[in-house]
Design an enzyme around this catalytic site. Sequence first.
Site, PDB file in Angstrom:
ATOM      1  CG  HIS A 124      -1.895   0.985   1.431  1.00 19.55           C
ATOM      2  ND1 HIS A 124      -1.611   2.294   1.753  1.00 19.55           N
ATOM      3  CD2 HIS A 124      -3.243   0.903   1.331  1.00 19.55           C
ATOM      4  CE1 HIS A 124      -2.757   2.964   1.840  1.00 19.55           C
ATOM      5  NE2 HIS A 124      -3.761   2.155   1.581  1.00 19.55           N
ATOM      6  CG  ASP A 200       0.569  -2.256   6.112  1.00 18.48           C
ATOM      7  OD1 ASP A 200      -0.382  -2.404   6.928  1.00 18.48           O
ATOM      8  OD2 ASP A 200       0.443  -1.642   5.041  1.00 18.48           O
ATOM      9  CD  GLN A 203      -6.654  -4.614   4.165  1.00 15.98           C
ATOM     10  OE1 GLN A 203      -7.612  -5.353   4.405  1.00 15.98           O
ATOM     11  NE2 GLN A 203      -6.826  -3.361   3.774  1.00 15.98           N
ATOM     12  CE  LYS A 226      -7.167  -0.441   6.046  1.00 13.95           C
ATOM     13  NZ  LYS A 226      -7.986   0.247   5.041  1.00 13.95           N
ATOM     14  CB  CYS A 368      -3.811   3.342  -1.447  1.00 14.20           C
ATOM     15  SG  CYS A 368      -5.047   4.594  -1.149  1.00 14.20           S
TER      16      CYS A 368
END
Lengths: 411, 172
Positions: A124, A200, A203, A226, A368
Amino acid sequence: MKDLDVARIQADFPILKRQVHGKRLVYLDSASSAQKPIQVLDAMDRSYRESYANVHRGVYTIAEEMTAAYEGARAKVAALLGAASPNEIVFTKNVTEAINLVANTWARVNVREGDAIVITEMEHHANVVPWQMLAAERGVELRWIPLTDDYLLDLTDLDRLLDGAKLLSVTAASNVLGTINDISHLSAAAHAAGALVLVDAAQAVPHLPVDVAAWDADFVGFTGHKMLGPSGIGGLWARPELLEAMPPFLGGGEMIRDVTKDGFTTNDVPWKFEAGTMPIVEAIGLGAAVDYLTGLGLDAVREHEKTLTTYMVDQLTNRFGAGLTIYGPRDVEQRGGAVSFLFDNIHAHDVSQVVDESGVCVRAGHHCAKPLMRVLGVPATTRASLYVYNDEADVDALVEALATAERFFAI
Amino acid sequence: MAGLEDLYREIILDHYRAPRNRGELPVPPAHRVEGFNPLCGDEVILYLEVDDGVVTDVRTAGQGCSISQASTSMMSAAIKAKTVEEARGVIRAFTALMSIHESHLAESGLAESGLEGSGEGSVTDGSEGSSELEGARLGDLEALQGVVKFPVRIKCALLAWTTLQQGLDEAT
């Protein structure tokens, strides 16, 4: 492990009672931002109505209640991530801020001209641009782990890419492809090469059990919105010795121990990195979201999404055949519930527009991740992403809406 | 409520499926200009041949959604063989058509800030007489009027026109 009771979960989400264009709202954009259960909304509402005050300042009752709730949320997040102590969690606005924090503190001390930072083609922009900014400023080399034809990381040249690198910064799960990366394996390789590892986990944390110790990572960024929490709150987990050694990020109130005309000394970790009044109520909302997810069980969440992802991929493939391309791994063990696809002859935006008429919310665009879009050779994709409140009826509604789009644009 | 038929008029789908003036022109003498919508990745490339104040030829390339590509196609047909001043007039008229919605939305506090300054001539008095006048000059392009009911798609429709504006400024 118990199965998710999806009907009961749906009843917790007020927005799912809403209609759009006279149709039931079918929300398939949780990879962008998840909906909020009443438990989160109530926790935040209660905070404002009953105990609101700033934290770490007042000695009066409601200030102490808010401080306890804010720090309690930190402890909940720490437990969810397998952190050894709540003090290993720094609250930030989101993953973007978490990564920028590392880039502006740890990296400024530890990454010099001629060093390399390794990222991947599926990142991302939040895990691309901060490193490009550092690279441009410092003369740092940015290296990219490529993709295989199966939309996995191609680790053939991993050792060469890591040679001379100070940091490997990688997503745990791709927001476009759905690909879930083997972080433990990547950490071992990076550490063997003398590089630290930033994950990261935007997700990953909402969708599967995460254990920062098992990952053996050094930094992990996550975001609240999220994972059923509010926007404006997320955080950074990092090894305590790293947090101790890192210089502060933003300067201001709360992050100091003392300030004189000659200078300042910093507060203890993690407050050293929490300058100014933080999103207090958002943190409390995040704590409630963690409670909700923990109540469901992340193992059960993951199993639910695996089953539903398989159903969605099968339905899309069976219904549209070769006219629709799915960009992501087929093996559900290697992927999450964010499914990107494209029709041969219908642009992603047109697809998204037409399915909206059926009350179906899907994302269209570059998500993104423009470097990834260029690798895939497409300007944009349509993405349907699943979460705890989705069921087969949602997938069926998507497929029917897509069939309408296909008819609409048929030549 | 705005229906899909308002957005995807048959003539728009026709231009999308069979775009006019697709291709390239040798540069120079033609001028090449690129327009890009960073939000959605839509891309418009124009080749403009301007000779003695007249747009003698135009070709278009690029990729994008049906609205951006149909708008590009209709624009190319509308300005070909027109004088530069006439072409600028069409730009103004079309931009005004797209911004009627803006002023309506502004009144209800829903104006999309991203549209501000998207081209010159973004001010319209919105009166009936003015609309009719613009309509007469726009012809087929009027079919794109339905786009104004779908605010996020206005940028798609305008991309070709802001690109043309830039191209004419550079080429003349």
